[in-house]
Scaffold this motif. Structure first.
Motif, PDB file in Angstrom:
ATOM      1  N   UNK A   1      -5.830   9.390  13.631  1.00  0.00           N
ATOM      2  CA  UNK A   1      -6.277   7.883  13.316  1.00  0.00           C
ATOM      3  C   UNK A   1      -7.628   8.208  13.357  1.00  0.00           C
ATOM      4  N   UNK A   2      -8.311   8.054  12.050  1.00  0.00           N
ATOM      5  CA  UNK A   2      -9.827   7.920  11.852  1.00  0.00           C
ATOM      6  C   UNK A   2     -10.279   6.631  11.827  1.00  0.00           C
ATOM      7  N   UNK A   3     -11.372   5.998  12.387  1.00  0.00           N
ATOM      8  CA  UNK A   3     -11.776   4.717  12.249  1.00  0.00           C
ATOM      9  C   UNK A   3     -13.407   4.788  12.517  1.00  0.00           C
ATOM     10  N   UNK A   4     -14.028   3.687  12.243  1.00  0.00           N
ATOM     11  CA  UNK A   4     -15.125   3.505  12.371  1.00  0.00           C
ATOM     12  C   UNK A   4     -15.540   2.375  13.670  1.00  0.00           C
ATOM     13  N   UNK A   5     -16.504   2.606  14.425  1.00  0.00           N
ATOM     14  CA  UNK A   5     -16.980   1.738  15.619  1.00  0.00           C
ATOM     15  C   UNK A   5     -18.308   0.966  14.906  1.00  0.00           C
ATOM     16  N   UNK A   6     -18.085  -0.266  14.950  1.00  0.00           N
ATOM     17  CA  UNK A   6     -19.405  -1.078  14.153  1.00  0.00           C
ATOM     18  C   UNK A   6     -19.958  -1.971  15.300  1.00  0.00           C
ATOM     19  N   UNK A   7     -21.093  -2.445  15.359  1.00  0.00           N
ATOM     20  CA  UNK A   7     -22.129  -3.003  16.066  1.00  0.00           C
ATOM     21  C   UNK A   7     -22.383  -4.313  15.392  1.00  0.00           C
TER      22      UNK A   7
ATOM     23  N   UNK B   1     -12.456  -0.433  12.774  1.00  0.00           N
ATOM     24  CA  UNK B   1     -11.990  -0.476  11.639  1.00  0.00           C
ATOM     25  C   UNK B   1     -11.427   0.411  11.234  1.00  0.00           C
ATOM     26  N   UNK B   2     -10.083   0.394  10.781  1.00  0.00           N
ATOM     27  CA  UNK B   2      -9.366   1.491  10.336  1.00  0.00           C
ATOM     28  C   UNK B   2      -9.338   1.639   8.530  1.00  0.00           C
ATOM     29  N   UNK B   3     -10.092   0.902   8.098  1.00  0.00           N
ATOM     30  CA  UNK B   3      -9.897   0.599   6.497  1.00  0.00           C
ATOM     31  C   UNK B   3     -10.382   1.608   5.867  1.00  0.00           C
TER      32      UNK B   3
ATOM     33  N   UNK C   1       4.367   7.893  -3.469  1.00  0.00           N
ATOM     34  CA  UNK C   1       4.259   7.699  -2.221  1.00  0.00           C
ATOM     35  C   UNK C   1       3.262   6.923  -1.950  1.00  0.00           C
ATOM     36  N   UNK C   2       2.058   7.184  -2.815  1.00  0.00           N
ATOM     37  CA  UNK C   2       0.804   6.654  -2.592  1.00  0.00           C
ATOM     38  C   UNK C   2       0.616   5.085  -2.691  1.00  0.00           C
ATOM     39  N   UNK C   3       1.707   4.529  -3.450  1.00  0.00           N
ATOM     40  CA  UNK C   3       1.653   3.038  -3.568  1.00  0.00           C
ATOM     41  C   UNK C   3       2.146   2.460  -2.239  1.00  0.00           C
ATOM     42  N   UNK C   4       2.487   3.270  -1.315  1.00  0.00           N
ATOM     43  CA  UNK C   4       2.907   3.081  -0.019  1.00  0.00           C
ATOM     44  C   UNK C   4       1.822   3.122   1.120  1.00  0.00           C
ATOM     45  N   UNK C   5       1.381   4.684   1.189  1.00  0.00           N
ATOM     46  CA  UNK C   5       0.505   5.029   1.924  1.00  0.00           C
ATOM     47  C   UNK C   5      -1.077   4.789   1.581  1.00  0.00           C
ATOM     48  N   UNK C   6      -1.371   4.487   0.266  1.00  0.00           N
ATOM     49  CA  UNK C   6      -2.785   4.125  -0.120  1.00  0.00           C
ATOM     50  C   UNK C   6      -2.665   2.629  -0.744  1.00  0.00           C
ATOM     51  N   UNK C   7      -2.484   1.543   0.078  1.00  0.00           N
ATOM     52  CA  UNK C   7      -1.893   0.278  -0.471  1.00  0.00           C
ATOM     53  C   UNK C   7      -3.011  -0.515  -1.116  1.00  0.00           C
ATOM     54  N   UNK C   8      -4.238  -0.319  -0.828  1.00  0.00           N
ATOM     55  CA  UNK C   8      -5.382  -0.954  -1.413  1.00  0.00           C
ATOM     56  C   UNK C   8      -6.358  -0.417  -2.571  1.00  0.00           C
ATOM     57  N   UNK C   9      -6.821  -1.280  -3.655  1.00  0.00           N
ATOM     58  CA  UNK C   9      -7.941  -0.582  -4.319  1.00  0.00           C
ATOM     59  C   UNK C   9      -8.663   0.394  -3.395  1.00  0.00           C
ATOM     60  N   UNK C  10      -9.233  -0.277  -2.259  1.00  0.00           N
ATOM     61  CA  UNK C  10     -10.120   0.433  -1.632  1.00  0.00           C
ATOM     62  C   UNK C  10      -9.798   1.688  -1.007  1.00  0.00           C
ATOM     63  N   UNK C  11      -8.352   2.019  -0.838  1.00  0.00           N
ATOM     64  CA  UNK C  11      -7.951   3.251  -0.641  1.00  0.00           C
ATOM     65  C   UNK C  11      -8.291   4.332  -1.530  1.00  0.00           C
ATOM     66  N   UNK C  12      -8.449   4.018  -2.731  1.00  0.00           N
ATOM     67  CA  UNK C  12      -8.734   5.144  -3.828  1.00  0.00           C
ATOM     68  C   UNK C  12     -10.361   5.126  -3.887  1.00  0.00           C
TER      69      UNK C  12
ATOM     70  N   UNK D   1      -2.682   9.240   3.175  1.00  0.00           N
ATOM     71  CA  UNK D   1      -2.143   7.939   4.204  1.00  0.00           C
ATOM     72  C   UNK D   1      -3.288   7.493   4.856  1.00  0.00           C
ATOM     73  N   UNK D   2      -3.516   6.046   4.773  1.00  0.00           N
ATOM     74  CA  UNK D   2      -4.829   5.701   5.541  1.00  0.00           C
ATOM     75  C   UNK D   2      -4.251   4.589   6.308  1.00  0.00           C
ATOM     76  N   UNK D   3      -5.428   4.008   6.888  1.00  0.00           N
ATOM     77  CA  UNK D   3      -4.956   2.756   8.068  1.00  0.00           C
ATOM     78  C   UNK D   3      -4.741   1.591   7.679  1.00  0.00           C
ATOM     79  N   UNK D   4      -4.604   1.343   6.397  1.00  0.00           N
ATOM     80  CA  UNK D   4      -3.935  -0.062   5.631  1.00  0.00           C
ATOM     81  C   UNK D   4      -2.738  -0.004   5.386  1.00  0.00           C
ATOM     82  N   UNK D   5      -2.059   1.239   5.458  1.00  0.00           N
ATOM     83  CA  UNK D   5      -0.391   1.378   5.397  1.00  0.00           C
ATOM     84  C   UNK D   5       0.391   0.845   6.262  1.00  0.00           C
ATOM     85  N   UNK D   6       1.512   0.177   5.974  1.00  0.00           N
ATOM     86  CA  UNK D   6       2.494   0.065   6.961  1.00  0.00           C
ATOM     87  C   UNK D   6       3.103   1.247   7.291  1.00  0.00           C
ATOM     88  N   UNK D   7       2.978   1.579   8.487  1.00  0.00           N
ATOM     89  CA  UNK D   7       3.336   3.037   8.928  1.00  0.00           C
ATOM     90  C   UNK D   7       4.892   3.218   8.727  1.00  0.00           C
ATOM     91  N   UNK D   8       5.666   1.987   8.882  1.00  0.00           N
ATOM     92  CA  UNK D   8       7.165   2.543   8.702  1.00  0.00           C
ATOM     93  C   UNK D   8       7.514   2.455   7.121  1.00  0.00           C
TER      94      UNK D   8
END
Length: 843
Positions: free
Chosen positions: A533-539, A631-633, A688-699, A744-751
């Protein structure tokens, strides 16, 4: 005897829960009354009056009826009194508060289950799986075609699921048919061959073929796990149809060692007599094994009954031993079982006190446990016994709360699902309603829920999902946990059903189970997964009256000061994950400003996906508690490093890692199976990427020179390759234990993401695909010599749209919905260039 008065009173006072019995027959049944005294049949039955148990039992019945102790007089009394009268008398004398009936036994003129409700406050049903299978195959198909194994399996599983909320457990009589050495790894080929043999013998169908019985048993275990249903197994003695040598419960070892079914609760019936010591041993070392001593009591001699129950308690925990009468056909069998069980248990517990094993208060508690409380909790039945101290024994009060923490005052239950856009959503219900209604019936949800995109809470066009129609969110009780950061609440993951027991074809968890079943059925393989899990901590700060989100920290990769700053939060995060039984392997500061990574342990892929969902919930919630936003985006800041959810994949067979090479030379350190599976994933990576990289931001994340995997290639320990084979510490040099997929990124439905990997791997195995040479340099240096992976969501969606393998295994309807959601994302973010900035609040 005064010394034992307290124990005697406890044994006599408790209202019994009869956890295994059968239907009573009508007075015009052809079944002879003498058969209630023995398992013998035919000519052997004529010797029954000369057995110890017959002589004793006949006197017991005569005493109840106030008649002479002869078979003829008792039978005359039965005829003159009528079935209703003698049933009422027997049940009143037995003081039975609940009966669980296996109605799969064929008895002439037997009464339906509902008839028995006149005589016991609670009557539950146990479903015999072999009888269900035979009933299905005895039916004619509407179009006149012949049954196939695939058609049978679908029908069998659908029928099991459709009654899952109406039964208290399953039952198998495999011991009568082919023995207890159940092969849970039976192959499709073996099942097909045995299925054909069963059909060839004509109707009525009687299933005796071992491979087919093992196949039915295994499919039933899968359903039992989904609905948290126990399965009773006939063990030990019975009528002459049974080969006693094959009914020893020790034959169940391979089943009990199969980790797929380690959470499936199993009851060994009939004290496993004459293998009572063996049953006791199994219950002592396997957490899923429980015991029931019906049939042994009252069919054995007094010495035999006492000896058998004593042997069960030699090793088995008291909490795992249950009473039943194994009553059948005649109400007297229920009375005899209840009467003798009380006497035998009193004798055994009294002797345990004399020997120093128990104190009298402990023996009193043991009596109440064995005769009622254990079964109430185990089968989750609703019983209230005013006459004893067993109170508040509703399933919501015991079976559920004690499973978490009996001291906790739970107020709410969160029912969690992840939609097609990868967003976590939940419904919250008060705890009483959850256990009264929702536990089995679920909560309603619009079908549109699986058609929503990341920023619009409405169904996307072209998903074929609208606001018309409703499904049920059915809680998967095996995932229910107390929320570590909100101790008065529980959380549970949900499956999506059309109605309870019937999975909805759009359900992500079911989609993963479905393709995993194909992988197991065709190749005897299980896919394990572990996520990073990679994520940012923001304040948050306010500047000119406007809220802005800034990095929590500005230091570099693996910075000690960065971890120091976040350490108080991570102490809570790891503690919370441990309380949820989610292993954490390591964590560190990542390369982005305020970015961190946490690696979770690997497990079977369904569990891994569930763990990832819970981990995201934990990290976000505890960060919020520390006034931070996690955030995992994929690319919250276009000028900084992106966040992935890299997944490590391995293949297992019979609990051994078979992705890794063994027993011979290997060019790449992988087995042949591993190479073919990896080749399939490599080949289908754009889809596969249509599932694991599901947003334009993924690219925006998937760029060269960022260790994110921008090219369609694989490499050994090459962190720029989309697929990296790994040799972690502890693995011999030259071998690889798993491969890492970076896209594979944090916006993907893992299942859904893992399901897509399984599908690709299955295709690689089916077609025996070969790997190209590994890339051992930065792939970007090779330029056009390598295929660039999709640079936009549109390219991935186009690849998926053309992919017939995915359409076949994922399913047309679900695939259409996912493509529709992705198209909505593409359209929205192409028109709202700054829209991605809101995603920190969604992922």
């Amino acid at each position: 005897m005064e010394r034992w008065a307290e124990l005697r009173e406890a044994v006599e006072k408790v209202k019994l829960v009869d956890a295994h019995a059968h239907n009573i027959v009508g007075p015009d049944s052809s079944l002879p009354f003498i058969s209630c005294f023995s398992e013998a049949q035919g000519e052997a039955l004529s010797y029954t009056p000369h057995s110890l148990s017959f002589k004793r039992s006949l006197r017991d019945i005569a005493e109840l009826y106030g008649s002479e102790s002869t078979l003829d007089i008792i039978e005359e009394y039965r005829r003159s009194s009528g079935l209703q009268s003698i049933t009422s008398m027997c049940f009143k004398a037995a003081r039975i508060s609940a009966i669980l009936i296996d109605d799969g036994i064929e008895l002439h003129k037997k009464h339906e289950i509902d008839w028995h409700r006149k005589f016991a406050p609670v009557v539950g049903r146990i479903l015999r799986i072999e009888r269900l299978a035979e009933n299905i195959l005895d039916e004619e198909l509407a179009d006149g075609s012949a049954w196939t194994l695939h058609m049978f399996t679908e029908t069998f599983i659908e029928k099991l699921k459709s009654v899952a909320d109406k039964i208290v457990g399953l039952k198998s009589i495999a011991a009568y048919r082919s023995g207890l050495e159940i092969n849970t790894r039976v192959t499709i080929e073996e099942a097909e061959e045995s299925f054909a043999e069963v059909l060839s013998k004509g109707k009525p169908v009687r299933i005796m073929n071992k491979s087919f019985i093992d196949y039915i048993f295994t499919r039933s275990l899968e359903v039992a796990l989904c609905f948290d249903l126990p399965i009773q197994i006939h063990t030990g003695f019975g009528d002459k149809d049974l080969d006693l040598r094959l009914s020893n419960p020790l034959h169940l070892r391979s089943l009990l060692e199969d980790k797929r079914f380690s959470k499936c609760r199993i009851v060994l019936l009939h004290a496993s007599y004459p293998f009572s010591k063996e049953a006791s041993y199994l219950a002592s070392v396997y957490p899923q094994v429980f015991l029931d001593f019906g049939l042994a009591v009252p069919k054995l001699s007094v010495h035999g009954m006492i000896s058998s129950v004593r042997e069960l308690l030699e090793l088995a925990p008291i909490k795992k031993v249950m009473f039943s009468t194994d009553g059948y056909a005649f109400p007297e069998t229920f009375y005899l079982g209840a009467k003798r069980a009380r006497e035998v248990l009193f004798s055994v517990l009294r002797d345990a006190c004399i020997a120093g094993d128990l104190l009298i208060p402990e023996a009193v508690e043991a009596a109440e446990d064995i005769l009622a409380r254990n079964a109430i909790q185990f089968y989750k039945i609703n019983v209230y016994d005013e006459a004893s101290d067993i109170k508040n024994v509703l399933p919501q009060d015991i079976a559920k709360k004690e499973a978490t923490n009996p001291q906790r005052d739970i107020v709410f239950v969160r029912i969690l699902w992840v939609d097609g856009s990868g967003q976590h959503r939940c419904r919250v219900v008060p705890v009483k309603r959850f256990y009264d209604v929702v536990e089995k019936n679920g909560v309603g949800l619009t079908v549109a829920a699986m058609g929503m995109s990341s920023l619009v809470d409405g169904p996307a066009e072209n998903t074929n999902l609208t606001g018309v129609g409703e499904i049920r969110l059915i809680p998967d009780l095996s995932t229910k946990r107390v929320i570590p950061w909100a101790a008065s609440e529980e959380i549970v993951l949900a499956d999506m059903h059309i109605k309870p027991g019937v999975a909805w074809e759009y359900c992500p968890r079911e989609a993963l189970r479905r393709v995993c079943k194909v992988l197991t059925d065709e190749f005897n393989l299980v896919m394990n997964a572990g996520f990073e899990n990679e994520f940012y901590l923001l304040k948050s700060i306010f500047r000119y009256g406007k809220e802005e989100w800034l990095p929590f920290d500005l230091t570099n990769y693996c910075s000690t000061s960065s971890f120091d700053a976040a350490s108080p939060m991570f102490h809570e995060v790891v503690s919370a994950l441990q309380s949820l039984n989610i292993p954490v392997e390591q964590l560190h500061a990542e390369a982005g400003k305020g970015q961190y990574e946490m690696a979770l342990g690997h497990t079977n892929c369904t569990q891994a996906a569930d763990n990832l969902i819970f981990a995201r919930e934990v990290i976000r919630a505890i960060a919020r508690k520390h006034n931070l936003l996690a955030t995992f985006m994929p690319k919250y800041n276009l000028e900084d490093i992106g966040s992935g959810s890299h997944v490590h994949i391995s293949l297992w067979e019979n609990d051994e890692n078979v992705f890794m090479a063994s027993g011979g030379p290997s060019q790449y350190g992988m087995s042949k199976v591993g190479e073919e599976f990896l080749a399939g994933v490599l080949n289908h990576l754009p889809s596969i990427m249509a599932f694991t990289a599901p947003l334009p931001n993924s690219y925006d994340r998937l760029q060269p020179n960022t260790w994110s995997g921008a090219y369609q290639c694989w490499g050994k320990e090459n962190r720029e390759a989309a697929l990296r084979t790994a040799c972690p510490p502890g693995i011999s040099s030259g071998l690889v234990s798993n491969f890492e997929l970076k896209t594979f990124d944090g916006c993907a439905n893992p299942h859904l993401g893992l399901a897509s990997i399984v599908v690709a791997g299955i295709d690689g195995l089916r077609r025996h695909l070969s790997l190209p040479e590994p890339i051992d340099i930065n792939p970007h240096l090779l330029g056009t010599k390598l295929n660039r992976l999709p640079t936009s969501l549109s390219e991935s969606v186009n690849a998926l749209r053309k992919n017939d393998v995915f359409r076949d295994l994922i399913g047309e309807k679900l695939l259409t919905a996912i493509i529709g959601v992705r198209e909505a994302e593409i359209d929205y973010y192409s028109r709202h260039r700054e829209g991605y900035k809101q995603l920190i609040h969604h992922y």
